[in-house]
Structure formats: C-alpha cells, structure tokens
Design a protein around this motif. Structure first.
Motif, mmCIF file in Angstrom:
data_model
loop_
_atom_site.group_PDB
_atom_site.id
_atom_site.type_symbol
_atom_site.label_atom_id
_atom_site.label_comp_id
_atom_site.label_asym_id
_atom_site.label_seq_id
_atom_site.Cartn_x
_atom_site.Cartn_y
_atom_site.Cartn_z
ATOM 1 N N PHE A 111 15.613 -13.679 24.569
ATOM 2 C CA PHE A 111 14.907 -13.178 23.944
ATOM 3 C C PHE A 111 13.737 -14.642 24.063
ATOM 4 O O PHE A 111 13.804 -15.472 23.358
ATOM 5 N N GLY A 112 11.642 -14.632 24.167
ATOM 6 C CA GLY A 112 11.755 -16.003 24.246
ATOM 7 C C GLY A 112 9.813 -15.015 24.164
ATOM 8 O O GLY A 112 9.698 -14.272 24.477
ATOM 9 N N ILE A 113 9.368 -16.314 23.253
ATOM 10 C CA ILE A 113 7.637 -15.756 23.930
ATOM 11 C C ILE A 113 6.564 -16.309 24.608
ATOM 12 O O ILE A 113 7.560 -18.154 24.576
ATOM 13 N N LEU A 114 6.797 -15.868 25.079
ATOM 14 C CA LEU A 114 5.271 -16.763 26.839
ATOM 15 C C LEU A 114 4.668 -17.139 25.925
ATOM 16 O O LEU A 114 3.821 -18.348 26.237
ATOM 17 N N HIS A 115 3.569 -16.370 25.017
ATOM 18 C CA HIS A 115 2.010 -16.922 24.553
ATOM 19 C C HIS A 115 2.127 -16.131 23.411
ATOM 20 O O HIS A 115 1.901 -15.462 23.016
ATOM 21 N N ASP A 116 1.737 -17.257 22.030
ATOM 22 C CA ASP A 116 1.283 -16.777 21.113
ATOM 23 C C ASP A 116 0.223 -16.261 20.516
ATOM 24 O O ASP A 116 -0.717 -17.899 20.530
ATOM 25 N N PHE A 117 -0.466 -15.257 20.588
ATOM 26 C CA PHE A 117 -2.238 -15.475 20.547
ATOM 27 C C PHE A 117 -3.014 -16.102 18.991
ATOM 28 O O PHE A 117 -2.261 -15.481 17.728
ATOM 29 N N GLU A 118 -3.796 -16.093 19.394
ATOM 30 C CA GLU A 118 -5.238 -16.615 18.236
ATOM 31 C C GLU A 118 -6.084 -16.231 18.950
ATOM 32 O O GLU A 118 -6.453 -15.667 20.178
ATOM 33 N N ARG A 119 -7.238 -15.731 17.857
ATOM 34 C CA ARG A 119 -8.418 -14.340 17.713
ATOM 35 C C ARG A 119 -8.947 -15.595 19.166
ATOM 36 O O ARG A 119 -9.986 -14.472 20.078
ATOM 37 N N MET A 120 -9.049 -16.579 19.417
ATOM 38 C CA MET A 120 -10.193 -17.417 20.658
ATOM 39 C C MET A 120 -9.379 -16.382 21.987
ATOM 40 O O MET A 120 -10.495 -17.151 23.267
ATOM 41 N N HIS A 121 -8.344 -16.936 22.203
ATOM 42 C CA HIS A 121 -8.355 -16.422 23.196
ATOM 43 C C HIS A 121 -7.957 -14.944 23.743
ATOM 44 O O HIS A 121 -7.389 -14.183 24.710
ATOM 45 N N GLY A 122 -7.984 -13.654 21.744
ATOM 46 C CA GLY A 122 -7.628 -12.463 22.730
ATOM 47 C C GLY A 122 -6.803 -12.046 20.966
ATOM 48 O O GLY A 122 -5.915 -12.959 20.717
ATOM 49 N N ALA A 123 -7.167 -10.767 20.706
ATOM 50 C CA ALA A 123 -5.978 -10.287 19.718
ATOM 51 C C ALA A 123 -5.581 -9.359 20.395
ATOM 52 O O ALA A 123 -6.422 -8.487 20.568
ATOM 53 N N ASN A 124 -4.201 -8.481 19.946
ATOM 54 C CA ASN A 124 -4.027 -7.749 19.163
ATOM 55 C C ASN A 124 -3.891 -6.753 21.092
ATOM 56 O O ASN A 124 -5.331 -6.085 21.756
ATOM 57 N N HIS A 125 -2.716 -6.953 21.915
ATOM 58 C CA HIS A 125 -2.948 -6.260 23.021
ATOM 59 C C HIS A 125 -2.019 -5.090 23.339
ATOM 60 O O HIS A 125 -0.784 -5.241 23.454
ATOM 61 N N TYR A 126 -3.137 -3.572 23.132
ATOM 62 C CA TYR A 126 -2.327 -2.684 23.823
ATOM 63 C C TYR A 126 -1.908 -2.539 25.070
ATOM 64 O O TYR A 126 -1.372 -1.285 25.667
ATOM 65 N N ALA A 127 -2.420 -2.930 26.111
ATOM 66 C CA ALA A 127 -2.158 -2.888 27.245
ATOM 67 C C ALA A 127 -0.877 -4.100 28.057
ATOM 68 O O ALA A 127 -0.749 -5.224 26.924
ATOM 69 N N PRO A 128 -0.276 -3.625 28.783
ATOM 70 C CA PRO A 128 0.921 -4.230 29.203
ATOM 71 C C PRO A 128 0.576 -4.988 30.342
ATOM 72 O O PRO A 128 -0.838 -5.934 30.537
ATOM 73 N N VAL A 129 1.388 -6.208 30.592
ATOM 74 C CA VAL A 129 1.503 -7.052 31.351
ATOM 75 C C VAL A 129 1.507 -6.554 32.604
ATOM 76 O O VAL A 129 2.260 -6.115 32.533
ATOM 77 N N LYS A 130 1.343 -7.442 33.607
ATOM 78 C CA LYS A 130 1.575 -7.354 35.441
ATOM 79 C C LYS A 130 1.191 -8.109 36.199
ATOM 80 O O LYS A 130 0.847 -9.452 36.030
ATOM 81 N N LEU A 131 2.842 -8.259 36.720
ATOM 82 C CA LEU A 131 2.727 -9.217 37.973
ATOM 83 C C LEU A 131 1.303 -8.757 38.594
ATOM 84 O O LEU A 131 1.381 -8.607 39.870
ATOM 85 N N GLY A 132 0.730 -10.020 38.883
ATOM 86 C CA GLY A 132 -0.021 -10.441 39.963
ATOM 87 C C GLY A 132 0.303 -10.916 41.459
ATOM 88 O O GLY A 132 1.336 -11.423 41.539
ATOM 89 N N PRO A 133 -0.456 -10.610 42.894
ATOM 90 C CA PRO A 133 0.196 -11.425 43.387
ATOM 91 C C PRO A 133 0.141 -13.034 43.804
ATOM 92 O O PRO A 133 1.234 -13.342 44.709
ATOM 93 N N ASP A 134 -0.182 -13.301 42.611
ATOM 94 C CA ASP A 134 0.428 -14.704 42.774
ATOM 95 C C ASP A 134 1.457 -15.204 42.092
ATOM 96 O O ASP A 134 1.523 -16.424 41.793
#
Length: 382
Positions: A111-134
């Motif tokens: 298990f690992g953390i890819l990103h630990d948010f602070e408010r300026m990057h956004g907060a409270n992530h109800y949405a899943p992440v999605k792999l983009g074409p890139d």
C-alpha cells in the motif's frame, strides 16, 4: 476542515465499532485481473475509517487494507485497476491535512500514497480516479482550491501532480463523478452545482487544457448531476441527475459532444428516485440504480432496453439491502453486481447480484465480525 459525512448518510446506523470487515459500501465494485470483485467501505475496519475488500464470485471475502486516518480515511469511490494489476483509489478524508488522498495497492499487496492533498489542490475526493489515454490518472476534488469549489487534477505516471481546472462556482462547482474521455482525448465531466441556475453542468477540458461548458442543467430536464458521464456505444455520453425532471426525482440523460441534449427518463418515485450512480451498458441495454423510491422507498435497479423501454429489475426492501448509491457492474456472463450502503442483517450494507437465470441474491452481507488480511500476491497467484 474536519471529516466530511457522506451525502445522504443515515445517522445512527453505525453504533457498534466492531465492524472489522467494513461497513457502508457506497461505491460500486470493480472486477480485478483475477476475476474477483474489489470494493471499498466508508466505515469499519480496525480504525473505523473504512476498508478495501476483495470478494470472490463464490462469496469468499477478504479485507485487503484498513484505513487508519494518517494515510487516508473514508473511501467513497470504487477502485480502479491499471494495466499492471495495480489498484488505485481515493479517500474523502484523512492524510496529513485531513483533505483526502490518492492511494495504490500493487499486486504484491504493498500500500502506498500517490498524493496527499492539501486544500489548494482540492479536498474531499468522492470521485474515483480514472486512467487516461496518456497513462495518467485523472480525478476530481469536491471542495478546496482557490474558490473552495473543487478541482480537476492529473497524476502523471512518474508521480507528478497538476491541477487542470479550479472551479469558481459560476462555471460549475463541486464535481463528484469520475471523468470520461472522448476518442480525441477530451475529458468530459459533471459539476454537482454552479452554472447559471445553480443546478450543475457538464464541462469539458480538451487536450490543450482549455475548459468549456457543454451543458447547463435547468431543473426541468434534471438538476444536480452527482455521477460522472459514461461513453455509450453510439458516441454519446450518458448520465443521471439526482434531482429535477417532471417529479423532481431525477433523470437519465443523453448528451452528444457537440452539446445536443435529451432526457431518456424522468423518475417519479414509484419506480425509483435520486439516481446517484452512473449508468452502465450491457447486452440488454442501459442499467442503473436509484438511491430511493420503489415500494419500500429503499431504492431500485432499473434497465432501459434497446427499444427505449424502461423497466425495474429489483426493488430493495431493507432485508436484502437498502439505498444503493453505487451503480451496476456487469460481469462477463451478463450478471449484474452492486452494493447497498445500508440494509442487510446488520443494517450496514450488502453486495448483491442479479443473475439472468436465477434473479436477485445477496453475495455478501456485511456484519460485525473479524476480517482476514491476506497479501494480494497470494490472491493474484504471484
């Protein structure tokens, strides 16, 4: 900011903190590379901060990770798998600033953390992440950033992070759903609120980073699109709104990339109300769930056939589950799988399936009992 409660969470249900196997699965389940179902629970686990679980189609259940707060808490979204079998997900709360995290669990169980948010990057992530074409991960934060109305972000394969858009409230606010991609790489998504009437909108961000509004909701044809968009086989995007429509019980809509919009169905409460979840496409048509409505008011599973006719596949009664916030996941045999946030024997949720031959059954009923914590290497046979 303190921890944020899940939208529509029912107070007082989780009185017992001995819920080691998880409680309240708000998210849909996802098929892993081993053919099993993977999901998350909002609460439960050793710290009552939520879990990631694996559920075999034979009903064998395992807890893969307990959230402890420091590395995230309260996962609301479904996990997503990368091409190498790595599982990716988000948490609404927890992390160093208690603003949520993006995590990963590799096929060896690390298990690992890819990103630990602070408010300026956004907060409270109800949405899943999605792999983009890139090959990057894309997601949305419900709140935070400059105006406090959320962001759309990208995490590069090398771990680099950037914000693609800061919502200002006027051109959308509070994105909940996962983004979708058109064949040309343009990202499409929904904002729960904001826009000219405050009822939410559909936006796009092209590969050059330019942001635009595709559709603004007007109450009559839907309001408050909680779920993200799903690309249909006809090149259009399909989605749901929690409110608005003829009975203010929500709608299902179809949207072309050029902005042409139409309502496929207006919910009336009797056949379902408040579709929080995205739709899914299968051989039998378009499938989805409503959080409320139906005979017991505990939600429904519906289908719109290729001929456009709407029908109810199941009405929840509480005993077999209640309040399916999550959408449908289709199996390779046309079996439907989903979760309910409440109901079942302990009133803390279920995982169900609807088989074309045998109908509805409960695959797993969450209860207050010890969990098992194996490594993913054993699960994947590595």
């Amino acid at each position: 900011m303190g921890r944020v409660a899940a939208p529509g969470a029912i107070a007082g249900v989780c009185r017992d903190f001995d819920m080691a196997r998880g409680a309240h699965p708000y998210a849909a389940v996802s098929f892993g590379p081993d053919g099993a179902l993977y999901g998350t629970t909002w609460r439960g686990g050793s710290a009552d901060r939520g879990t990631v679980f694996r559920l075999g189609l034979d009903g064998a259940f395992r807890v893969l990770h307990d959230f402890d707060g420091a590395h995230g808490s309260n996962p609301y979204a479904a996990p997503a798998f990368g091409p190498d079998g790595t599982l990716y997900g988000t948490t609404v709360n927890g992390g160093e600033s208690d603003q949520g995290t993006v995590y990963r669990i590799d096929s060896a169980g690390r298990f690992g953390i890819l990103h630990d948010f602070e408010r300026m990057h956004g907060a409270n992530h109800y949405a899943p992440v999605k792999l983009g074409p890139d090959g990057a991960l894309y997601g949305a934060a419900w709140t935070g950033a400059h105006a406090g109305h959320g962001t759309v972000y990208r995490i590069h394969p090398d771990g680099g992070f950037d914000v693609l858009h800061h919502f200002d409230g006027t051109a959308g606010a509070n994105p909940y759903g996962a983004p979708a991609f058109a064949p040309d790489g343009t990202l499409y998504g929904t904002a729960w609120s904001g826009g000219g009437l405050g009822a939410g909108l559909v936006y796009r961000i092209d590969p050059g980073g330019r942001f635009g509004v595709v559709h603004t909701f007007d109450l009559k044809r839907g309001a408050s699109p909680y779920a993200g968009l799903v690309a249909g086989p006809d090149g259009a995007f399909y989605g749901t709104t929690v409110g608005g429509g003829r009975s203010n019980a929500g709608t299902i809509y179809r949207l072309l990339p050029d902005g042409r919009f139409g309502v496929l169905h207006h919910f009336d409460g009797k056949e379902g109300a408040q579709p929080f979840a995205a739709v899914a496409f299968g051989k039998g048509g378009l499938y989805g769930t409503t959080r409320g409505g139906g005979r017991a008011g505990a939600g429904t599973v519906y289908r719109i056939g290729p001929d456009g006719r709407f029908g109810i596949l199941h009405e929840f009664d509480g005993a077999q589950g209640a309040y399916p916030y999550a959408g449908i996941t289709l199996g390779p045999d046309d079996t439907l799988y989903g979760t309910t946030a409440n109901g079942g024997g302990s009133s803390i949720g279920t995982v169900y399936r609807i088989d074309p031959a045998n109908g509805f059954s409960v695959l797993h009923d969450f209860e207050r009992s010890p969990g098992i914590y194996p490594g993913l290497a054993a699960i994947f046979g590595l």
